[in-house]
Enzyme design. Structure first.
Site, PDB file in Angstrom:
ATOM      1  N   LYS A 134       0.858  -1.184   0.000  1.00  0.00           N
ATOM      2  CA  LYS A 134       0.000   0.000   0.000  1.00  0.00           C
ATOM      3  C   LYS A 134       0.896   1.235   0.000  1.00  0.00           C
ATOM      4  CE  LYS A 134      -4.426   0.325   2.372  1.00  0.00           C
ATOM      5  NZ  LYS A 134      -5.012   0.478   3.701  1.00  0.00           N
TER       6      LYS A 134
HETATM    7  C1  E4P Z   1      -8.474   1.180   3.684  1.00  0.00           C
HETATM    8  O1  E4P Z   1      -7.623   0.474   3.216  1.00  0.00           O
HETATM    9  C2  E4P Z   1      -8.329   1.933   4.945  1.00  0.00           C
HETATM   10  O2  E4P Z   1      -7.584   1.144   5.826  1.00  0.00           O
HETATM   11  C3  E4P Z   1      -9.637   2.216   5.627  1.00  0.00           C
HETATM   12  O3  E4P Z   1     -10.744   1.786   4.877  1.00  0.00           O
HETATM   13  C4  E4P Z   1      -9.748   3.578   6.217  1.00  0.00           C
HETATM   14  O4  E4P Z   1     -11.010   3.707   6.828  1.00  0.00           O
HETATM   15  P1  E4P Z   1     -11.356   4.863   7.873  1.00  0.00           P
HETATM   16  O5  E4P Z   1     -11.694   6.094   7.110  1.00  0.00           O
HETATM   17  O6  E4P Z   1     -12.543   4.318   8.599  1.00  0.00           O
HETATM   18  O7  E4P Z   1     -10.153   5.033   8.769  1.00  0.00           O
END
Ligand code: E4P
Length: 215
Positions: A83
């Protein structure tokens, strides 16, 4: 559509893996910070439970650091997807890692133009954060529709991974649009099955059956 769990908690992952519907896992530094274990240890533990993509995020912000981290993490398990954030260095790291056959998830996508750049950089997944857009009175779901349309127009192979999902309606609407993957916290995944009429129905069937047996 595939379901991913958005968590680094191994107990949650084991619990829902038993349902047989979790196709992958997304983690991020905030989720990892809650766990108190090393990233490498946790990613390997997850890979032993889930047979599917596991996103592991780089911490470096410079290009060299991102590429080095990405290469290192990709050796932990073949299912590790790197990522990288939606920054100029993230895009260049994406291109470099993809040229070595390493899968990349470009995260923190908040606009269609960002998704286009990530797709042009060869991203395996793009992660638009719909909940965080809704939080600031924008329309996260219309972003998903726009990205899906654009990727279809140009036949990009990049998959749309709907992220920052807050409730089951987000999941259903993503599916209506035809998004590829939805990642969600267990608080959302566990709600997908719930309906009060199902609970009432089960209770009523059982009590009718018991009462009939008494006669
Ligand atoms: C995605 O890969 C992220 O880890 C995640 O969906 C972020 O979500 P949030 O906005 O609830 O922190």
């Amino acid at each position: 559509m595939q379901f991913f769990l958005d968590t680094a908690n191994i107990d949650e992952i084991k619990k829902y893996a038993k349902w047989g519907m979790i196709d992958g896992i997304t983690t991020n530094p905030s989720l990892m910070a809650k766990e108190g274990v090393s990233l490498e240890k946790r990613i390997k533990e997850i890979a032993a439970v889930i047979d599917g993509p596991i996103s592991s995020e780089v911490i470096s912000t410079d290009l060299k650091g991102m590429i080095e981290e990405g290469k290192k993490m990709s050796k932990w398990h073949p299912n590790v997807y790197i990522k990288v954030p939606m920054t100029p260095n993230g895009l260049m790291a994406c291109k470099a890692l993809r040229s070595e056959g390493i899968n990349v998830n470009v995260t923190l996508i908040f606009s269609a133009s960002q998704a286009i750049l990530a797709a042009k950089a060869g991203a395996t997944f793009v992660s638009p954060f719909i909940g965080r857009l809704d939080d600031i009175s924008e329309d996260g779901m219309s972003l998903i529709a726009d990205i899906m349309q654009i990727f279809e127009n140009y036949e990009f192979e990049t998959k749309v991974l709907v992220a920052s999902v807050r409730h089951p309606r987000h999941v259903v609407d993503s599916m209506l649009i035809g998004a590829d993957i939805c990642t969600m916290p267990e608080t959302v995944f566990s709600k997908l099955i719930q309906h009060p009429l199902t609970d009432i129905g089960v209770e009523r069937f059982l009590s009718d059956w018991k009462n009939a047996k008494k006669k």
